[in-house]
Motif scaffolding. Sequence first.
Motif, PDB file in Angstrom:
ATOM      1  N   GLU A  45       4.094  18.450  -2.251  1.00 53.17           N
ATOM      2  CA  GLU A  45       3.108  17.983  -3.233  1.00 53.17           C
ATOM      3  C   GLU A  45       3.782  17.630  -4.547  1.00 53.17           C
ATOM      4  OE1 GLU A  45      -1.043  19.430  -5.412  1.00 53.17           O
ATOM      5  OE2 GLU A  45      -0.189  20.616  -3.769  1.00 53.17           O
ATOM      6  N   TYR A  58      -3.401   8.548  -1.737  1.00 56.63           N
ATOM      7  CA  TYR A  58      -3.848   9.903  -2.014  1.00 56.63           C
ATOM      8  C   TYR A  58      -2.689  10.846  -1.746  1.00 56.63           C
ATOM      9  CZ  TYR A  58      -4.348  10.533   3.060  1.00 56.63           C
ATOM     10  OH  TYR A  58      -4.115  10.630   4.415  1.00 56.63           O
ATOM     11  N   ASN A  59      -2.745  12.010  -2.343  1.00 59.84           N
ATOM     12  CA  ASN A  59      -1.683  12.996  -2.212  1.00 59.84           C
ATOM     13  C   ASN A  59      -1.919  13.798  -0.938  1.00 59.84           C
ATOM     14  OD1 ASN A  59      -0.024  15.375  -2.518  1.00 59.84           O
ATOM     15  ND2 ASN A  59       0.226  14.795  -4.663  1.00 59.84           N
ATOM     16  N   ARG A  60      -1.180  13.477   0.109  1.00 62.61           N
ATOM     17  CA  ARG A  60      -1.405  14.096   1.412  1.00 62.61           C
ATOM     18  C   ARG A  60      -1.141  15.602   1.409  1.00 62.61           C
ATOM     19  NH1 ARG A  60      -0.310   9.021   1.609  1.00 62.61           N
ATOM     20  NH2 ARG A  60      -1.237   7.630   3.166  1.00 62.61           N
ATOM     21  N   ALA A  62      -1.442  17.561  -1.083  1.00 61.50           N
ATOM     22  CA  ALA A  62      -2.540  18.146  -1.858  1.00 61.50           C
ATOM     23  C   ALA A  62      -3.800  18.239  -1.016  1.00 61.50           C
ATOM     24  CB  ALA A  62      -2.802  17.312  -3.114  1.00 61.50           C
ATOM     25  N   LEU A  63      -4.048  17.240  -0.181  1.00 61.60           N
ATOM     26  CA  LEU A  63      -5.215  17.282   0.699  1.00 61.60           C
ATOM     27  C   LEU A  63      -5.134  18.484   1.634  1.00 61.60           C
ATOM     28  CD1 LEU A  63      -7.760  15.511   1.639  1.00 61.60           C
ATOM     29  CD2 LEU A  63      -6.279  14.830   3.531  1.00 61.60           C
ATOM     30  N   SER A 348      -7.547  15.430  -4.640  1.00 60.92           N
ATOM     31  CA  SER A 348      -6.399  14.875  -3.920  1.00 60.92           C
ATOM     32  C   SER A 348      -6.259  13.365  -4.110  1.00 60.92           C
ATOM     33  CB  SER A 348      -6.521  15.175  -2.418  1.00 60.92           C
ATOM     34  OG  SER A 348      -7.607  14.454  -1.852  1.00 60.92           O
TER      35      SER A 348
END
Length: 386
Positions: A45, A58-60, A62-63, A348
């Motif tokens: 992240e 999108y921040n994978r 973070a998801l 995210s």
Amino acid sequence: MAAPSHRHQSSLEGVIDFSAATPFANEQQRTQAVGRFRRIVDYFEAAEQPAPRYGDGYNRPALVRLTFEHARSQTSQDRFLGAFFRSLALGMLDDGSVDDSVDLSDDSVVADFRSPLFGFAEFLMTNFFLPLRASTNRTPQPSPVYHAAVQQAQTQEDQQRIEHFVGTPERLSALRGSCLTRDRHRCVITHTFDIAEAMQRLRWPPATDDDGNPLDISSNGGLEVAHILPHALTKEENGELSESKKSAIAILNMFDSGVMHMIEGTDMHRPYNAITLSLEMHQRFGQFHIFFEPDTNAPPHTYRINSFVPFSNQFPVTRTLFMHPSIDPPSERLLALHSAIGHILHLSGAGDYIQVILKDMEEGVVRGDGSTQLGDILRIGLQMRG
């Protein structure tokens, strides 16, 4: 767990141990597993910072982290950890013990972790978060690696129930009538009175609202019944639930253990899974822009309603939902689940990313950043929103 030599294989097929996850033997093992999960996810992240600009991605990692953090119980978190470690082909032994030897200073280990971690994030996106926001006639088929990992996060009983999950027939007319009666023909957020009902009552003066007060014709508007969990999530296709939707149900049940029992069959159209909203609020609620949080210092069924997107200056607003002696109130559990999904999408960047993709699809634009196949999936069609 996978032997070290497996970490350099190009595919995780046949490497992940798909046996059902066992509970942690003790709290120490769980603490070690959570700590290692956070070290792995936090490492990737941080590498994704700064966060993508609006719609760029999108921040994978973070998801993945946010999905774990917002899981609705410790049982749900434990199931999520099991699916996560199986997807990375490492982690939890058959006896539930945890090997804590993750060397993130080794570039080869980092390289081997990155692909399955990002793949797991995209599996959650394409088979759960995206279908909650998108709708077409086709759905993506789940990747066998991540699909199996999520399936194995279920109990044997839940696996059997998902396999034979009863889809949802249309019962919207009855649901609308029940919700309008329970919610006194008003949007639960704006308190706008239903225009169709107002027109009927104005024929026989003096017109009053459901509380017996004079009807204020200046605060009328169109109202709709909004499902808290979208009804397309369990809508049957050709008389049965598609494999992709079974996958979405499995992820949902991993995220909130046991919640699928509340939306199976006609239960999806029970009043506890619906609220009455104005047209604009319905759209925003369906986009997960609006969320309800219980006000523990107020009477039961009182919520502080807020929005991630500053589209109106009326937020936050506190409302006590209307009660009816014979109609279920909106479920606090389902509203909490809706709020958790909204927070994951917002924090995210996935919500903005999906919004741009849907806009591109509506306008016939195919946009790809080289790191995902979502554009292609949506180009051929993806429909689950109801």
